[in-house]
Design a protein around this motif. Sequence first.
Motif, PDB file in Angstrom:
ATOM      1  N   VAL A 131      38.447  41.810  58.891  1.00  0.00           N
ATOM      2  CA  VAL A 131      37.551  42.472  58.045  1.00  0.00           C
ATOM      3  C   VAL A 131      38.199  43.547  57.284  1.00  0.00           C
ATOM      4  O   VAL A 131      37.829  43.657  56.070  1.00  0.00           O
ATOM      5  N   GLY A 132      38.944  44.455  57.873  1.00  0.00           N
ATOM      6  CA  GLY A 132      39.721  45.522  56.958  1.00  0.00           C
ATOM      7  C   GLY A 132      40.747  44.896  56.136  1.00  0.00           C
ATOM      8  O   GLY A 132      40.761  45.497  54.915  1.00  0.00           O
ATOM      9  N   ILE A 133      41.293  43.589  56.424  1.00  0.00           N
ATOM     10  CA  ILE A 133      42.167  43.086  55.211  1.00  0.00           C
ATOM     11  C   ILE A 133      41.401  42.573  54.038  1.00  0.00           C
ATOM     12  O   ILE A 133      41.772  42.909  52.780  1.00  0.00           O
ATOM     13  N   VAL A 134      40.159  42.104  54.169  1.00  0.00           N
ATOM     14  CA  VAL A 134      39.257  41.590  53.310  1.00  0.00           C
ATOM     15  C   VAL A 134      38.963  42.717  52.393  1.00  0.00           C
ATOM     16  O   VAL A 134      38.775  42.630  51.266  1.00  0.00           O
ATOM     17  N   ILE A 135      38.350  43.714  53.124  1.00  0.00           N
ATOM     18  CA  ILE A 135      37.895  45.094  52.356  1.00  0.00           C
ATOM     19  C   ILE A 135      38.882  45.507  51.455  1.00  0.00           C
ATOM     20  O   ILE A 135      38.826  45.946  50.235  1.00  0.00           O
ATOM     21  N   GLN A 136      40.191  45.671  52.085  1.00  0.00           N
ATOM     22  CA  GLN A 136      41.391  45.958  51.226  1.00  0.00           C
ATOM     23  C   GLN A 136      41.475  45.227  49.934  1.00  0.00           C
ATOM     24  O   GLN A 136      41.787  45.768  48.948  1.00  0.00           O
ATOM     25  N   GLY A 137      41.270  43.836  50.240  1.00  0.00           N
ATOM     26  CA  GLY A 137      41.458  42.951  49.116  1.00  0.00           C
ATOM     27  C   GLY A 137      40.637  43.168  47.958  1.00  0.00           C
ATOM     28  O   GLY A 137      40.953  43.175  46.843  1.00  0.00           O
ATOM     29  N   PHE A 138      39.236  43.586  48.207  1.00  0.00           N
ATOM     30  CA  PHE A 138      38.353  43.955  47.611  1.00  0.00           C
ATOM     31  C   PHE A 138      38.595  45.269  46.510  1.00  0.00           C
ATOM     32  O   PHE A 138      38.276  45.484  45.357  1.00  0.00           O
ATOM     33  N   GLU A 139      39.181  46.058  47.561  1.00  0.00           N
ATOM     34  CA  GLU A 139      39.449  47.425  46.863  1.00  0.00           C
ATOM     35  C   GLU A 139      40.832  47.306  45.725  1.00  0.00           C
ATOM     36  O   GLU A 139      40.738  48.045  44.704  1.00  0.00           O
ATOM     37  N   ASN A 140      41.575  46.432  46.137  1.00  0.00           N
ATOM     38  CA  ASN A 140      42.871  46.297  45.277  1.00  0.00           C
ATOM     39  C   ASN A 140      42.213  45.404  43.913  1.00  0.00           C
ATOM     40  O   ASN A 140      42.554  45.733  42.929  1.00  0.00           O
ATOM     41  N   LYS A 141      41.233  44.503  44.292  1.00  0.00           N
ATOM     42  CA  LYS A 141      40.480  43.850  43.047  1.00  0.00           C
ATOM     43  C   LYS A 141      39.957  44.772  42.083  1.00  0.00           C
ATOM     44  O   LYS A 141      40.271  44.881  40.835  1.00  0.00           O
ATOM     45  N   SER A 142      39.189  45.806  42.549  1.00  0.00           N
ATOM     46  CA  SER A 142      38.464  47.059  41.835  1.00  0.00           C
ATOM     47  C   SER A 142      39.415  47.814  41.125  1.00  0.00           C
ATOM     48  O   SER A 142      39.229  48.153  40.029  1.00  0.00           O
ATOM     49  N   LEU A 143      40.619  48.069  41.949  1.00  0.00           N
ATOM     50  CA  LEU A 143      41.707  48.684  41.069  1.00  0.00           C
ATOM     51  C   LEU A 143      41.985  47.922  39.888  1.00  0.00           C
ATOM     52  O   LEU A 143      42.313  48.508  38.642  1.00  0.00           O
ATOM     53  N   LEU A 171      34.087  34.271  39.653  1.00  0.00           N
ATOM     54  CA  LEU A 171      34.284  33.314  40.967  1.00  0.00           C
ATOM     55  C   LEU A 171      35.666  33.263  41.246  1.00  0.00           C
ATOM     56  O   LEU A 171      36.273  33.342  42.188  1.00  0.00           O
ATOM     57  N   ARG A 172      36.521  33.253  40.029  1.00  0.00           N
ATOM     58  CA  ARG A 172      38.165  33.211  40.080  1.00  0.00           C
ATOM     59  C   ARG A 172      38.605  34.695  40.876  1.00  0.00           C
ATOM     60  O   ARG A 172      39.379  34.419  41.692  1.00  0.00           O
ATOM     61  N   LYS A 173      37.786  35.744  40.670  1.00  0.00           N
ATOM     62  CA  LYS A 173      38.537  36.873  41.236  1.00  0.00           C
ATOM     63  C   LYS A 173      38.050  36.980  42.726  1.00  0.00           C
ATOM     64  O   LYS A 173      38.774  37.271  43.625  1.00  0.00           O
ATOM     65  N   GLN A 174      36.852  36.341  43.094  1.00  0.00           N
ATOM     66  CA  GLN A 174      36.632  36.116  44.381  1.00  0.00           C
ATOM     67  C   GLN A 174      37.599  35.195  45.181  1.00  0.00           C
ATOM     68  O   GLN A 174      37.869  35.404  46.254  1.00  0.00           O
ATOM     69  N   LEU A 175      37.904  34.084  44.464  1.00  0.00           N
ATOM     70  CA  LEU A 175      39.017  33.214  45.138  1.00  0.00           C
ATOM     71  C   LEU A 175      40.103  33.997  45.367  1.00  0.00           C
ATOM     72  O   LEU A 175      41.131  33.686  46.294  1.00  0.00           O
ATOM     73  N   LEU A 176      40.493  34.709  44.435  1.00  0.00           N
ATOM     74  CA  LEU A 176      42.065  35.435  44.577  1.00  0.00           C
ATOM     75  C   LEU A 176      41.984  36.436  45.713  1.00  0.00           C
ATOM     76  O   LEU A 176      42.773  36.557  46.460  1.00  0.00           O
ATOM     77  N   VAL A 177      40.642  37.022  45.737  1.00  0.00           N
ATOM     78  CA  VAL A 177      40.450  37.969  46.988  1.00  0.00           C
ATOM     79  C   VAL A 177      40.772  37.119  48.380  1.00  0.00           C
ATOM     80  O   VAL A 177      41.287  37.643  49.232  1.00  0.00           O
ATOM     81  N   ASP A 194      40.910  45.635  38.197  1.00  0.00           N
ATOM     82  CA  ASP A 194      39.521  45.676  37.117  1.00  0.00           C
ATOM     83  C   ASP A 194      39.606  46.847  36.493  1.00  0.00           C
ATOM     84  O   ASP A 194      39.454  46.923  35.162  1.00  0.00           O
ATOM     85  N   GLY A 195      40.010  48.036  36.962  1.00  0.00           N
ATOM     86  CA  GLY A 195      40.072  49.310  36.487  1.00  0.00           C
ATOM     87  C   GLY A 195      40.811  49.357  35.630  1.00  0.00           C
ATOM     88  O   GLY A 195      40.819  49.899  34.305  1.00  0.00           O
ATOM     89  N   PHE A 196      42.210  48.945  35.990  1.00  0.00           N
ATOM     90  CA  PHE A 196      43.247  48.911  34.900  1.00  0.00           C
ATOM     91  C   PHE A 196      42.985  47.972  33.819  1.00  0.00           C
ATOM     92  O   PHE A 196      43.687  48.347  32.744  1.00  0.00           O
ATOM     93  N   ALA A 197      42.450  46.910  34.026  1.00  0.00           N
ATOM     94  CA  ALA A 197      42.186  46.164  33.072  1.00  0.00           C
ATOM     95  C   ALA A 197      41.020  46.579  31.887  1.00  0.00           C
ATOM     96  O   ALA A 197      41.301  46.231  30.789  1.00  0.00           O
ATOM     97  N   ASP A 198      40.060  47.282  32.523  1.00  0.00           N
ATOM     98  CA  ASP A 198      39.139  47.874  31.476  1.00  0.00           C
ATOM     99  C   ASP A 198      39.818  48.650  30.770  1.00  0.00           C
ATOM    100  O   ASP A 198      39.245  49.018  29.539  1.00  0.00           O
ATOM    101  N   GLN A 199      40.861  49.640  31.319  1.00  0.00           N
ATOM    102  CA  GLN A 199      41.472  50.569  30.399  1.00  0.00           C
ATOM    103  C   GLN A 199      42.399  50.159  29.364  1.00  0.00           C
ATOM    104  O   GLN A 199      43.233  50.883  28.924  1.00  0.00           O
ATOM    105  N   ASP A 200      42.695  48.744  29.440  1.00  0.00           N
ATOM    106  CA  ASP A 200      43.702  48.306  28.598  1.00  0.00           C
ATOM    107  C   ASP A 200      43.382  48.390  26.971  1.00  0.00           C
ATOM    108  O   ASP A 200      42.393  47.840  26.680  1.00  0.00           O
TER     109      ASP A 200
END
Length: 1337
Positions: free
Chosen positions: A670-682, A562-568, A684-690
């Motif tokens: 809508v594009g701004i929101v989608i871009q925010g989710f893509e940045n969140k996914s990136l 939920l915190r990630k969604q609020l950040l987005v 998360d990907g960097f966090a998973d590779q920590d």
Amino acid sequence: MTEVALTILHQGGPNPPDFSTEQKEQEQEQVLYPGLAPVVLGWFKQTTRPRNWCLQIAFCPWLDYVSILVVLLNCISLGMYQPGFERRYNIMILDAFVLVFFFIEMLINSLAKGGYGYKWSYLSDNWNKFDIFINFGELFNYLMDMVGFDVQICRVLGPMRLLSRVAIMRDVMTVLLDIFPVLTSVRLLFMFVVHIFAIMAVQLWAGQLRNRCFLGEDIPSAFNVSLDPYYTTKSDEHHPFICSPDNMNGERRCSDVPPYRENGIACSLAPPRNAAGALGPTVAGAGANTCVNWNMLYNVCRAGDQNPNLGAINFDNIGYAWIAIFQVITMEGWANIMFHVMDAYSFWSFLFFILVTVMGSFIMMNVCGVVIATQFSDHLGQMMKAQHERRASEVLVIRGFFSKLTPHLEGIRHMFSRHNRVQPDDGDSENNDSSVWVEIWRPFGAWLHRVVESTIFDRVIMCAVLLSIVTLSIEHHNQPKGLTDILQIINLILTVVFALEMVVKLMALGWMYFRDKNNLFDFVIVIISLWETITKANRKLSVLRAFRLLRFGRLLHFLPHLRKQLLVLQRAMEEGAPLCMFMLFIVFIFSLVGMQLFGNRFEIVTLAEVHTRKHFDTLLWSMVTVFQILTGEDWNFVLYDTMAATSPWAAIYFVTVIVTGKHLLLNVLVGIVIQGFENKSLDDGFADQDPSQPASSSSGNVKPSREDLLHPEEGSAPTNTNKDNKFLNQIRKVLRWCKEREEWSFYVLSPRNRFRIFCQRVISYKKFDYTVLLFILLNCVTIAMERPGIHPESKEQLFLKVSNHVFTAVFLVEMLFKVLALGFLFGSESYCRSAWNLVDGSLVVLSFVNLFVSLASLGQNNMLLIVKVLRLIRTLRTLRLVKRTPKLKLAVEALIASIKPIGNIALICCTLIFIYAILGVQLFKGRFYTCVGEHVEHVTNKTDCLLADYHWERKFFNFDSMSQALMTLFVMYSLDEWVNIMHDGLDAVGVDKQPVINHNEWMLLFFISFMVLSFFLLDMFIGVMVDTFHECQKNQKRQNKEERNVLQCYGRDAGSPEPELTSYYTSYSPMRRRIHTLCTSRFLNFFVAVIIFINVLIMTVEHYGQPLYIRVLTEWTQYVFTIFLVIELVLKVVAFGGCRFIRNRWNQLDVAIVLVSVMSIILDKMMLVHTIPINPNILRVCRALRLAQVLKAKKIRVLLKTISKTLSQIGNICLLFVFFFFISAALGVELFGKLECFNEDACSGLNKHVNFKNFGTAWLTLFQVCTGDNWGMIMKDTMTQCGPGDHRCSSYLWWVSPVYFVAFVIMGQFVLVNLVVAVITQATEDSKEEEQVHEAK
């Protein structure tokens, strides 16, 4: 002077070239700015005083600030304009001042920078060219105004100067201009689709909506009565009675005209045959004094002069058809247009409108929106980079300003310190006293700081906040006095608690308290609460206490998702702030345009609502109306009234507003929101590779396993008695026996048992699955056949009962076979280990429960009939097809995987709605009432209304309680009925007070702010679905790639056919080779495209009441174009050969078009056009699809690939829609099938076409709800309170209906429709990748 020039060079101009020192000394006085013209007008050099002054002014940053101020003054003058009245003298002087100022600014910039030819010349900047256009446009308007001719549209050009002067708006506009080519391609494709559907509508229904029921004879002379020439309804402008002639298959005939009414009583006597004839009753048992039903004489259905909705909706020509189709695509009021056509033409017309809605709204509009959103997202980084650079430069300027200001402040401080010196003795005494206080305060302050930072203190305050929210939530209208007193006491205690909290934090933290924004907000709330408590003032400001709910945001560290969604959401709001400012500017511009075009022009429209609400007479209501058009709620009624008051060309304004605001700017959001989710996914990907994260290890208490019970450890303590040992040994023996027979079915049938092997073979056959699926489909058919209107003793009801028992038995046999073959509970592959089997088993159990209940109830109407609804869940058996369809499986996986993030978004939405619900209850409880009667002009309160023998009624959507407020706000959140609810809020005066139109216009802030936040949260649903579907797509691609690699490894040695080295046409004869060359050339494609384009234009000219020569022209052009297409088809078959020709999909389309064209000509000549339900002439429009074949532009090709990929996957999504709609429609028939609207005036949603009487109409009704068209009123009509002895509805509908519709809207509008957007987004990315690969090759 030289120093000033160098300073200007550092700020605005480029650095001079690196000449030698001597050259610099020679050129410095002549060329200070190499990027500008050395000489202007042949005499003004850069060092000449007039030009040097102009250079200083032009490059001074204050010039932009002054020009922005002047533009704002121009906006104020335009906002003060009152349409229909003469302009004030002071406003005219202000406009003249603005015009003179900007002409002077233009001359100064032109003289300073030069005209053109250099890098920094005045005309080298496009924004300066735009300013010149605006200046001369205003000058032209001023000159025309002097001669008495007013060019209204030129007045609104002035505020557009802000685009070049406000940096944020300039950045947004620059990005929009960069993606303008893509926007052009998208809009052309959208216009092409609308045009095709418009031509088809004109071919089908030209003049059909004019049909009215006219008098069959000369009634005024024969009966001496005054009747209208044709039957009219009370709201004939918007809801006329449209009939179907005898040669059509429409649903409404003249025989369906309601009876004539006198004094509210329906008449039943037939009119006399002649003037002296007797009046005979048409109904058995009619009284002698029954009045005459004159409406029976309206028995001739023919075309009249009027069209529905004040003449705005019809298909008489291509222009009006465009307006109607565009309205259908916007999904606002489209159902009423469909119902009109169904009444006049055919019931099956709904297929056309559903096709337009699916293709136009769900696919084409979303394709356009996704393309715009992705293009803007690609350029978003550039805009954000420019903003960061500008902020950095502003910070440097501010730092420089303060660095210059600091020495002066230090000097002032030293000056005051010299004047304020005191004697040493006094200073020592004061220092001693302060040191004593510091020593006393220091330990106490440290203790207070520990208390404030403690967990207990935080939890106590959280409990107080929760109690405060609860007290606000339980307040409602007409609550008991005791509850009111208790709530006041609790609020007083909580006010004291929060005041103590504030004081303690101030004492502990000091000035650090105000660095936290939450503390600042708490401080304001506490001060307001204390002021209201002490002064006993009106507690309107206390509604701000509801925002204390935001303090629970501290608990977000327990909810990371939920915190990630609020950040987005926070990032989307930050990045969308410039867009919101730009959108506000666009709303302001369109409001000014609306005032100039339509201001004070609605006087001829008789609707009272127009004069008070939806108009362009003032700037405030013009902006509210434009915002309403952007949201799409009831914008069609504004269009109808505007077209009736001005001209049909007013539709261009509304289309422009919707395309610019809703289809462009909101899709950018809508594009701004989608871009925010893509940045969140990136992220998360960097966090998973920590690598610093440690591996997860199991810890904690481990439950004893079954092996531990069977084989206990040797070191365990012995039991006390022999009896206990004996009991434990028996348990161990039983468990050991169960362990040994774990793979046995019911511990009886071993894996080698012949009967069990036989059952395993049966369930392993594919025919067994196909047979079960067949019974599932047949069961779905019988469920669709069920409806409350079936007579209990009829054969149909008997058939349904018997089939229900048969299906229950079949599914029971299936379950028994699987349980016996696999085992029930234990075993590696037991029946209960599969989720699908658990669903099947529970459905079988529920079917038997329903069977026993139905037998026990003996047909009595009681609450046990609700169990019958549980049988509908067995329709989920068709979901077994999911695992056999990979693409459908992807959609279902995305749907399941999105449950958790959608839950988080739903929680955020619920929080927002909950806060606004509390605010709404505090502001509007008891105020959404009105007096209903004939003459209520002098009624001011409830007492006056009741004394006048009128009804004091409550509006359906209100804020009297928390539950009512939540339902009202959810309807507003779905963008439905929010305008009417806002009007009720503006009219609210007080408790038990009669509403007054626009009593409190400040309440606009409450409703508009809620709608703006709703846009962000609705886009969050889209972002969640796109992000989840993208992840599922990547996983499936990875699996497919692995499977492909395995297949390639196994098939690497297998011989593959070598490609054909020689061309297939090398053996052709010279004549056939020429034909092949002709067919493969671009000339033939373009020639056919021109022919089809001309054909489409000729079909566009057709209209209602057209002259004979147009009909002849279209007929002969059809023959000629058909001959051309046949010749082209024959040539291509000869050139490519039959098999090779038919493999191409475009060629298959050519064959279909030729067959359709020939068939339409044959049917027309055989006079069989009117004998079939669909006019075959509309199929000629399919020729226009050939135009897509010659579109070679890259952007158009990418769009076409996106649409084709979307259509290939949308079929699987449609299966989900079918499953969901099937279950919902069957459930709706069971719940609301007996509801019927006897009084049409009391029903706003349910009618002849919108109801749940059978499965078909229920499905169509739910499709209307899914599009968001008037679903709030449909829910209102289904919440009918049942009276005593009323068997048409059930007593539980008042709470079942909201649950049913809210769940359907969430699942349909917010989830499944957004899943379509996710599919389109993925298809767009795939098309781009394929296009890049194609270009690389």
